[in-house]
Motif scaffolding. Structure first.
Motif, short mmCIF file in Angstrom:
data_model
loop_
_atom_site.label_atom_id
_atom_site.label_comp_id
_atom_site.label_asym_id
_atom_site.label_seq_id
_atom_site.Cartn_x
_atom_site.Cartn_y
_atom_site.Cartn_z
N VAL A 144 -30.54 3.35 3.71
CA VAL A 144 -29.99 4.35 2.84
C VAL A 144 -29.74 5.55 3.50
N LEU A 145 -30.13 6.21 5.42
CA LEU A 145 -30.36 6.67 6.14
C LEU A 145 -29.77 6.53 7.64
N ARG A 146 -29.39 7.73 7.44
CA ARG A 146 -29.80 8.05 8.89
C ARG A 146 -30.38 8.02 9.79
N GLY A 147 -30.35 7.60 11.48
CA GLY A 147 -31.42 7.19 12.20
C GLY A 147 -30.71 6.88 13.98
N MET A 148 -31.39 7.83 14.51
CA MET A 148 -30.50 6.97 16.04
C MET A 148 -31.77 7.76 17.04
N PRO A 149 -31.60 6.74 18.46
CA PRO A 149 -32.87 7.66 19.48
C PRO A 149 -32.60 9.01 20.36
N VAL B 105 -27.96 10.61 3.69
CA VAL B 105 -27.14 9.68 3.43
C VAL B 105 -26.33 9.00 4.17
N TYR B 106 -26.14 7.35 4.99
CA TYR B 106 -25.37 7.20 5.24
C TYR B 106 -24.35 6.88 4.82
N TYR B 107 -23.24 7.29 5.75
CA TYR B 107 -21.58 6.79 4.98
C TYR B 107 -21.28 6.87 5.95
N PRO B 108 -20.53 4.89 6.81
CA PRO B 108 -19.34 5.43 7.75
C PRO B 108 -18.27 5.46 7.83
N HIS B 109 -17.49 6.30 6.83
CA HIS B 109 -16.28 7.09 7.31
C HIS B 109 -16.34 8.46 7.34
N GLY B 110 -16.57 9.00 8.35
CA GLY B 110 -16.48 10.39 9.03
C GLY B 110 -17.25 10.89 8.90
N TRP B 111 -18.76 10.72 9.39
CA TRP B 111 -20.02 10.98 10.11
C TRP B 111 -20.35 11.00 11.68
N PRO C 139 -19.56 7.99 -12.27
CA PRO C 139 -19.85 7.20 -12.26
C PRO C 139 -19.49 5.55 -11.46
N ALA C 140 -19.05 6.76 -10.14
CA ALA C 140 -18.91 5.70 -8.90
C ALA C 140 -19.23 6.51 -8.12
N LYS C 141 -20.96 5.92 -8.21
CA LYS C 141 -21.62 6.33 -6.97
C LYS C 141 -21.48 5.38 -5.77
N LEU C 142 -22.05 5.91 -4.57
CA LEU C 142 -22.73 5.01 -3.04
C LEU C 142 -22.91 4.14 -3.61
N ALA C 143 -22.50 2.56 -3.17
CA ALA C 143 -23.48 1.17 -3.97
C ALA C 143 -24.84 1.49 -3.01
N LEU C 144 -24.75 1.46 -2.02
CA LEU C 144 -26.50 1.64 -0.97
C LEU C 144 -27.30 2.84 -1.87
N TYR C 145 -26.45 3.33 -2.10
CA TYR C 145 -27.25 4.71 -2.89
C TYR C 145 -27.69 4.48 -4.67
N GLN C 146 -27.12 3.29 -5.65
CA GLN C 146 -27.15 2.58 -6.94
C GLN C 146 -28.84 2.06 -6.36
N ASP C 147 -27.96 0.58 -5.51
CA ASP C 147 -28.93 -0.05 -4.59
C ASP C 147 -30.63 0.27 -5.03
N ILE C 148 -31.00 1.96 -4.11
CA ILE C 148 -31.94 2.86 -4.29
C ILE C 148 -32.95 3.05 -5.80
N ILE C 149 -30.95 3.46 -5.88
CA ILE C 149 -32.15 3.56 -7.24
C ILE C 149 -32.86 2.79 -8.14
N GLU C 150 -32.46 1.75 -8.54
CA GLU C 150 -32.11 0.38 -8.93
C GLU C 150 -33.50 -0.52 -8.58
#
Length: 842
Positions: free
Chosen positions: A788-793, A765-771, A636-647
């Motif tokens: 919702v994903l990670r990317g980098m050069p 999945v992108y998560y800003p606290h710890g990766w 019941p406490a999904k990452l909100a960015l992922y919930q947006d992708i679901i919806e």
């Protein structure tokens, strides 16, 4: 051990034995090797399985899990502090005696409620009734049957928190501070913040009442000292649980509960709450009906709930009507019990029943009790009842949801009824004590007793009027009638064009079923109304006989205590009866390996994701998570960015988004036999890939809009806030490669080779606290792409890329927790020593 000690404490020893025996017999199937068939526990088991297997292999739980929603912090699923000093030892082996689940839950709640009533100096036998009434009020067996284990443990510790504060308010500062710190630590340790929040409401209400009393009595200094020490104890409890609180608070800000979505949704503006859940979602489940609150005194007022079995063989008009259509009686009764509830709470498991005698004694308490504690408990109860009405009192509750601190993080407002569950039991016990053993003369007591009878009689008359005036129509009855009518019509027509006579017969059958169901509902209400009247009359008669000097107070007490316990134990059994216990193999069968699972596990390709559409709602089921890395899951406490992708994407079937999430398999139902079957998706993009182009978006709405039609294989969209990271020039090299070499949940390693600089999208999945990201051991920045994903050069040449999940909140808070755990044990030892010395010298 001297004789006087034994004489003083033998009733307490008897109480412990009684609590143990009642819990054992109440949950007797456990000792026959059975387990409770808990839906939510199954859900947790599925989402935690990967973490459990990881621990078995590596000796510790990972901080990150890949098993659900394409990846999320694993410390929200399965976690244990790395340090070995934990207050959990006290819970597992002292307060619950190492008893099996759910025996331990009921024993804990009984012991802690008894502790509270003992602090209030309630007669031990009355305290036993109060303790058992608290532990077995219907909400408790219902949530045990569902699988809300941490909630039940928090409910168990709530009385001990209040008891400890009362010790503090009574001037025993050292013992009160130690106990408050200990039990506040225990309730926070369970990490069910909503129940902790409601316990805090009780504490604040009685605290305010105590301060007012202290001011009026000229003892404000004592209230200030007690308040300061309570804050110190609370601070210690927070420190003891920092490893839960800090990471959870950090995570909550990124979830649905934290209102994290950056999308603008004009359709939901009215129900949006800044930094919290959407009101429609928060109040959808568990807004208790205003009239439904009378289930406190009559449990089947609204037909019980979907987890109960109040209708028995031969006692259902609905089941009899279905039997006419050839439905076996057992199946017909299952239908009848499932549809018996006719309130407006979707998925309502069962009523909050506090006990007819308990409610009668609370009414008596209005007239017999004085003092600050009464008003504090009544204020807490009234406030909690208002909260429980949720959308049924929209004007007040929407305002409170927006402005009450932290409240906007919670859903299911009816959970607040744990407050009157605690308060009513306490008030009832004090009332019975005052009536039977108080100093008031019997003439004055009789006058007050008559007033309580008048009020109780008025309540029962109102409930009787409800019985005759209710229509017993549920919000889904029309749809039910149509379903039954259509089913009957199809059965009668057998594939032919139905005749008018068939249609009329089917229509009559559907109407008859709903009429039978409404008769069942009225019957359930009537029987429980008479039942409650009986218990109230019995208790009132005993009190009346005592006040008229016809029987001794001990006799009245003994019978009332027995009746009160029988009342609640019997109703609770409707929701945690023998039918709720199953063989362990049956419980685990939800995760059995079928042909689809076997086919997917035989795939030599590793580290892909699966979308299971064969098991109901894929975003509220953890069956796929048990076996694979899943697109869906259970939380019941999904990452909100992922919930947006679901919806906005997955629910619309956007294959480009499924592909970027590396969805290699879809599990669907085989149209031939209805069994799950696996379908390979060859277009899944893998764990990482290079893109040809980047598309800037000025905000989240535009980023999501671009994603609607984006070819995620060739391009990636990014929010311009990440421009500094993604702005390095790159030139797509069709011969370049990037390969996943290892995925250890918290450490993910790749190797890349390219003739020119590339921009890489990682299906993580992108998560800003710890990766943190590293290239050849050097830390580099990474960005959020495709919402919702990670990317980098990545520079030209051959490189080793590594992502490490190193959540500072977990690592540092664990050290804080360790030292505060040590402090708790030292304080507990010191408190016990000082109390022992004090009694020895007294």
């Amino acid at each position: 051990m001297n004789k006087s000690f034994l004489l003083r404490n033998w009733p307490h020893a008897v109480a412990v034995i009684v609590f143990l025996l009642v819990a054992v017999f109440y949950c007797k199937p456990v000792f026959d090797g059975m387990v409770v068939s808990q839906h939510d526990t199954q859900g947790w088991q599925g989402m935690a399985q990967q973490s459990i297997e990881f621990k078995e292999k590596y000796g510790h739980y990972p901080y990150w899990t890949n098993s659900q929603f394409s990846g999320m912090p694993g410390y929200q699923v399965a976690f244990e502090t790395p340090n070995k000093i934990s207050i959990g030892v006290l819970h597992n082996y002292i307060f619950t005696l190492g008893l099996p689940k759910p025996v331990n839950f009921f024993f804990l709640a009984s012991i802690m409620a008894y502790f509270l009533l003992s602090v209030l100096r309630i007669n031990p036998w009355i305290a036993m009734m109060g303790a058992l009434s608290y532990a077995y009020a219907t909400y408790d067996p219902i949530i045990v049957a569902v699988g809300h284990d941490t909630k039940m443990v928090c409910i168990g510790y709530a009385p001990a928190v209040i008891a400890s504060l009362l010790v503090l308010f009574n001037g025993r500062h050292i013992l009160g501070t130690v106990l408050t710190a200990l039990f506040a630590s225990m309730i926070i340790w369970q990490n069910h913040i909503q129940i902790t929040y409601y316990t805090l409401i009780v504490a604040l209400c009685i605290g305010v009442a105590f301060v007012i009393h202290s001011i009026r009595s000229g003892q404000l200094k004592q209230a200030v000292i007690a308040g300061a020490l309570a804050l110190v104890a609370g601070g210690i409890a927070v420190g003891t649980n920092m490893v839960n609180i800090w990471p959870m608070n950090e995570y909550a800000k990124e979830t649905m509960r934290g209102g994290r979505s950056e999308l603008t949704d004009t359709a939901k503006t009215a129900t949006k709450t800044a930094g919290g859940l959407d009101k429609d979602y928060a109040f959808y489940y568990g807004s208790y009906g205003i009239n439904e609150t009378f289930t406190f005194i009559v449990p089947n007022l609204y037909g019980g709930g979907s987890y109960g079995t109040p209708l028995k063989e031969g006692g259902s008009a609905f089941a009899s009507k279905m039997a006419e259509a050839g439905v076996p009686e057992e199946n017909a009764l299952q239908y009848a019990n499932a549809y018996a509830y006719w309130g407006n709470q979707p998925g309502h498991a069962g009523p909050v029943y506090l006990g007819a005698i308990i409610c009668f004694l609370v009414i008596a308490g209005f007239f017999f009790l004085n003092g600050w504690l009464k008003w504090g408990l009544l204020a807490a109860s009234a406030f909690a009842i208002i909260l429980s009405w949720g959308k049924n009192l929209e004007g007040i509750n929407y305002f409170l949801f927006d402005h009450l601190p932290l409240y906007k993080k919670f859903r299911a407002p009816s959970m607040s009824l744990v407050v009157p569950q605690l308060a009513f039991v306490t008030l009832a016990a004090i009332s019975l004590q005052q009536i039977l053993f108080g100093t008031i003369n019997k003439e004055d007591a009789w006058k007050k007793f008559k007033l309580s009878l008048y009020v109780t009689g008025a309540v029962l008359l109102l409930l009787t009027a409800f019985y005759f005036s209710f229509d017993y129509r549920g919000p889904n009855d029309a749809a039910l009638k149509d379903n039954f009518t259509n089913g009957m019509l199809q059965q009668a027509a057998q594939g032919q064009q139905p005749t008018p006579a068939m249609q009329q017969q089917a229509e009559d059958f559907g109407r008859g079923l709903i009429k039978g169901l409404q008769q069942d509902r009225q019957s359930l209400y009537g029987k429980d109304l008479l039942r409650s009247i009986f218990f109230i009359l019995a208790a009132a008669s005993l009190i009346g006989l005592y006040l008229k000097n016809k029987i001794k107070p001990v006799v009245a007490m003994a019978i009332i205590v027995l009746l009160g316990v029988i009342d609640l134990l019997a109703v609770g059994k409707r929701y945690l009866g023998a039918d709720k216990f199953v063989e362990p193999a049956q419980f685990e069968s939800a995760f059995q390996t079928n042909a689809a699972v076997q086919q997917i596990k035989a795939d030599p390709t590793k580290h892909f994701r699966v979308f299971d559409q064969a098991d109901g709602d894929p975003f509220s089921s953890s069956v796929a998570s048990y076996h694979f890395n899943a697109i869906g899951g259970y939380s019941p406490a999904k990452l909100a960015l992922y919930q947006d992708i679901i919806e906005r994407q997955l629910s619309k079937g956007n294959m480009n988004v499924f592909n970027m999430l590396n969805t290699r398999y879809f599990i669907v139902q085989n149209p031939a036999n209805g069994q799950p079957m696996a379908q390979l998706n060859p277009a899944a993009l893998g764990n990482a890939w290079f893109v040809k182009a980047l598309v800037p978006a000025k905000n989240a709405d535009e980023e999501m809009s671009v994603l609607d039609k984006l070819n995620t294989k060739d391009s990636a969209v990014f929010d311009i806030r990440f421009n500094e990271v993604v702005s390095k020039p790159f030139q797509y090299d069709s011969a370049a490669t990037i390969t996943l070499t290892e995925n250890l949940n918290d450490i993910v390693r790749y190797e890349s080779k390219a003739a020119t600089p590339q921009f890489t999208v990682f299906s993580e999945v992108y998560y800003p606290h710890g990766w943190d990201a590293y290239i050849d051991g050097q830390k580099v920045a990474h960005a959020r792409v495709n919402y919702v994903l990670r990317g980098m050069p990545i520079p030209a040449g051959t490189h080793k890329i590594e992502f490490r999940f190193e959540p500072r909140s977990v690592i540092l808070s664990d050290k804080i927790t360790m030292w505060f755990n040590i402090l708790i044990y030292l304080l507990l030892a010191a408190g016990i020593f000082m109390e022992f010395r004090k009694k020895k010298t007294a």
